[in-house]
Design a protein around this motif. Structure first.
Motif, mmCIF file in Angstrom:
data_model
loop_
_atom_site.group_PDB
_atom_site.id
_atom_site.type_symbol
_atom_site.label_atom_id
_atom_site.label_comp_id
_atom_site.label_asym_id
_atom_site.label_seq_id
_atom_site.Cartn_x
_atom_site.Cartn_y
_atom_site.Cartn_z
ATOM 1 N N TYR A 153 0.865 -1.179 0.000
ATOM 2 C CA TYR A 153 0.000 0.000 0.000
ATOM 3 C C TYR A 153 0.904 1.232 0.000
ATOM 4 C CZ TYR A 153 -3.701 3.273 1.315
ATOM 5 O OH TYR A 153 -4.586 4.325 1.331
ATOM 6 N N GLN A 198 0.940 -0.027 6.240
ATOM 7 C CA GLN A 198 -0.251 -0.816 5.963
ATOM 8 C C GLN A 198 -0.024 -1.696 4.737
ATOM 9 O OE1 GLN A 198 -3.619 1.832 5.634
ATOM 10 N NE2 GLN A 198 -3.856 1.965 7.842
ATOM 11 N N THR A 218 -2.297 -4.024 1.588
ATOM 12 C CA THR A 218 -3.585 -4.148 0.908
ATOM 13 C C THR A 218 -3.904 -5.618 0.682
ATOM 14 O OG1 THR A 218 -3.351 -2.030 -0.216
ATOM 15 C CG2 THR A 218 -4.881 -3.604 -1.191
ATOM 16 N N CYS A 219 -5.094 -6.007 1.092
ATOM 17 C CA CYS A 219 -5.580 -7.361 0.812
ATOM 18 C C CYS A 219 -6.406 -7.293 -0.467
ATOM 19 C CB CYS A 219 -6.423 -7.892 1.968
ATOM 20 S SG CYS A 219 -7.155 -9.510 1.617
ATOM 21 N N ASN A 234 -10.124 -6.295 -0.750
ATOM 22 C CA ASN A 234 -10.074 -4.930 -1.273
ATOM 23 C C ASN A 234 -10.064 -3.907 -0.135
ATOM 24 O OD1 ASN A 234 -9.897 -2.954 -3.228
ATOM 25 N ND2 ASN A 234 -12.123 -2.769 -3.472
ATOM 26 N N SER A 235 -9.198 -4.151 0.849
ATOM 27 C CA SER A 235 -9.109 -3.273 2.013
ATOM 28 C C SER A 235 -7.678 -3.265 2.530
ATOM 29 C CB SER A 235 -10.065 -3.733 3.113
ATOM 30 O OG SER A 235 -9.706 -5.030 3.567
ATOM 31 N N GLN A 236 -7.392 -2.295 3.418
ATOM 32 C CA GLN A 236 -6.063 -2.176 4.006
ATOM 33 C C GLN A 236 -6.118 -2.503 5.499
ATOM 34 O OE1 GLN A 236 -7.245 0.615 2.012
ATOM 35 N NE2 GLN A 236 -6.305 -0.468 0.282
#
Length: 618
Positions: free
Chosen positions: A8, A14, A16-17, A21-23
């Protein structure tokens, strides 16, 4: 192990998954944080479809060869349009023509490149690629200069930021970023420049020069953009624009003439610019003198090259234009009646035509796209010498001398005095910036606080020659001491310098000329590298462009074919550094430092001309 993760970039703490679709933060636990996230219910649910989706995407999105060729053709069309300053709106028309011309080609049939797609290809495909190429070359050179300019484009204030550096094919000047900002203060421009350097991860230690117009906001000694950068980097060089200096020198000298030529040129052009009837009447005077009609060229005070060409054109058609205005009686503007009635007008024009041709030639040299600061000293000293010779000999041109001989001695002496004062003022103005010979209110010369530009450019001038035989080790050490270049091993540098001199002597002894050897080297490099340099021709006003463009191209071609083959010093050094059998890191750093110093802001100003069809209020 964690194929669903990616970096990210906005926040390194952080990750990113891609499945969710989130951090999430990995700052404290690192791998443990990733493991904990992978055990969450939502993540496990998303992973059920993540692998399948990725497999479908990679198998169904494989491009065919025909699609690749179509994409390459569209990218080439857009690149061609941008390089030659063609509007995006013309891309659709070009595409339609190609479909008709090459109707049997499956690639031509599949072309689809209208305004929106062309702009996206330029901004999202070509621009990132060429920016990456440029940044890699800058990293290899390490040293670079940053130049910028500002201009109102419609309702926007635009700032192009450009970089100059030495590549393996010579000096390159490239547009690195183009921003809009309504703020014009020094601190705001400085902040934008620093953001650009940070954005492209350009090392501040590699910055050698800040180039801009010679205004207080840009180059003043106190709270200017340059002074703010110098607070961070004390050895920074001030890159004043010598095109502007020559232009402003002429403006200051013009005030000492007996006639305001600029005002009269503007009045003459304005009289005909919007009246077809007046043009028709003027043509009858051309017919009387059996001359072909040619338009009066517009002079724009802010343009560097328009005064000389406007004067040349007026002298070419002086007789019919003079008769036209004097025949108007009450309809003629008062200043033009006085200008064409007095005996001084034609003489002043003849003087300016002669003296401005010398300054014009120097101005054109400074606008060469490959020119660096190593060539500035020779250009400025040659110009000053020519002006001083004319001043000492009271030579103001043969035509001017013949016309002055027909005047009363008192009137002729008055004009000669004004011509001498004009020449003196131009030389003085150049010295104010080049030698820092500025005067206080009492007329005393102020002692410069810093190293003068003349000392800097004279020290590096040996590297601007077409041979390295005249460069001595003393020249090298003087540059090192003057610029305080760090991380140079002088012992190794001396060995590298001696080795390069031996290589130069060996290539001199070959049957092939040095010029041809350089061109062969550049040709091989150009075939393997894609040029990233934007065209740098300085556009003048519309009328000047339309009248001069074809003639200038013909003249340039003629000069290239008939002139002696000129060895460019930047290409010479690029070749010498590349053909050395052993690496020369110290000499490479020194040469890259010297050739990163600009002598003009012409390239940056040319960006606005290059983008006039591509950039508008929309």
């Amino acid at each position: 192990e964690f194929n669903f993760l990616k970096e990210y970039k906005p926040d390194k703490s952080q990750a990113t998954c891609m499945a969710c679709n989130s951090q999430f933060s990995v700052y404290h636990g690192g791998k443990n944080d990733a493991v904990q996230h992978s055990k969450s219910k939502q993540h496990k649910k998303n992973m059920l479809t993540f692998s399948i989706d990725r497999q479908l995407i990679t198998t169904t999105m494989k491009p065919t060869r025909e699609k690749e060729e179509v994409a390459a053709a569209e990218a080439t069309l857009v690149y061609h349009g941008v390089k030659h300053k063609i509007s995006y709106m013309a891309q659709q028309c070009t595409t339609d023509v190609l479909k008709i011309l090459f109707a049997s080609s499956p690639i031509a049939k599949s072309l689809s490149c209208a305004t929106t797609k062309a702009s996206v290809i330029a901004t999202d495909v070509l621009a990132p690629y060429f920016t990456h190429v440029v940044l890699e070359e800058i990293k290899n050179a390490f040293y670079y200069s940053l130049s910028y300019d500002a201009s109102n484009k419609g309702n926007l204030k635009a700032y192009p930021f450009c970089i100059q550096y030495l590549s393996d094919t010579g000096v390159k000047k490239v547009l690195i970023d183009f921003i809009d900002d309504s703020s014009e203060s020094a601190i705001d421009i400085y902040r934008n420049a620093r953001l650009i350097l940070d954005k492209y991860e350009l090392n501040l230690h590699g910055l050698t020069t800040i180039g801009a117009d010679n205004t207080n906001v840009n180059m003043g000694d106190h709270h200017s953009v340059f002074s703010l950068f110098r607070d961070e980097k004390p050895n920074l060089i001030k890159g004043s624009c010598y095109n502007h200096i020559l232009h402003n020198g002429v403006k200051h000298g013009h005030k000492l003439l007996t006639i305001d030529v600029e005002k009269n040129l503007l009045s003459i052009y304005a009289h005909f610019s919007r009246s077809a009837k007046r043009i028709a009447e003027l043509k009858s005077y051309y017919e009387f003198y059996e001359e072909d009609y040619v338009v009066i060229l517009k002079h724009i005070k802010l343009r560097w090259l328009t005064l000389h060409t406007s004067i040349e054109r007026l002298l070419q058609v002086f007789a019919p234009v003079k008769d036209y205005f004097l025949s108007l009686d009450d309809g003629c503007p008062r200043e033009l009646t006085e200008f064409f009635s007095c005996e001084e007008g034609h003489r002043v024009l003849s003087f300016l035509q002669n003296i401005l041709s010398i300054i014009q030639n120097s101005n054109l040299k400074l606008q060469r796209r490959y020119l660096a600061g190593v060539s500035l000293h020779q250009i400025i000293t040659e110009l000053k010498l020519k002006l001083q010779q004319r001043l000492d000999s009271s030579f103001f041109g043969t035509n001017c001398r013949l016309k002055l001989s027909r005047l009363e001695p008192s009137t002729a002496d008055k004009l000669k005095l004004s011509f001498a004062r004009f020449t003196e003022r131009v030389i003085e103005y150049i010295d104010e910036y080049y030698l820092l010979k500025k005067k206080d209110k009492n007329g005393k010369i102020i002692e410069p606080k810093y190293t003068t530009p003349s000392e800097i450019y004279e020290a590096i001038s040996p590297f601007g020659l077409s041979t390295i035989n005249d460069i001595t080790w003393n020249h090298v050490t003087k540059c090192i001491e003057l610029f305080q270049i760090k991380n140079l091993d002088e012992d190794d540098l001396f060995n590298e310098f001696c080795e390069v001199q031996m290589i130069f002597k060996s290539i001199q002894d070959k049957n092939i000329s040095i010029y041809d050897q350089i061109q062969s080297y550049i040709g091989k490099k150009s075939n393997s590298n894609i040029s990233t340099t934007t065209p740098t021709t300085i556009s003048s006003n519309k009328e000047f462009d339309e009248e001069q463009e074809s003639h200038d191209d013909d003249d340039d071609d003629l000069k290239e074919n008939t002139a002696i083959k000129e060895i460019r010093p930047d290409q010479l050094w690029a070749m010498l550094l590349s053909i050395k059998p052993t690496s020369s890191p110290n000499l490479h750093k020194l040469v890259c430092f010297l050739f990163s110093i600009p002598c003009s802001n012409a390239f940056v100003e040319s960006v606005f001309s290059a983008m006039k069809h591509l950039y508008d209020d929309k």
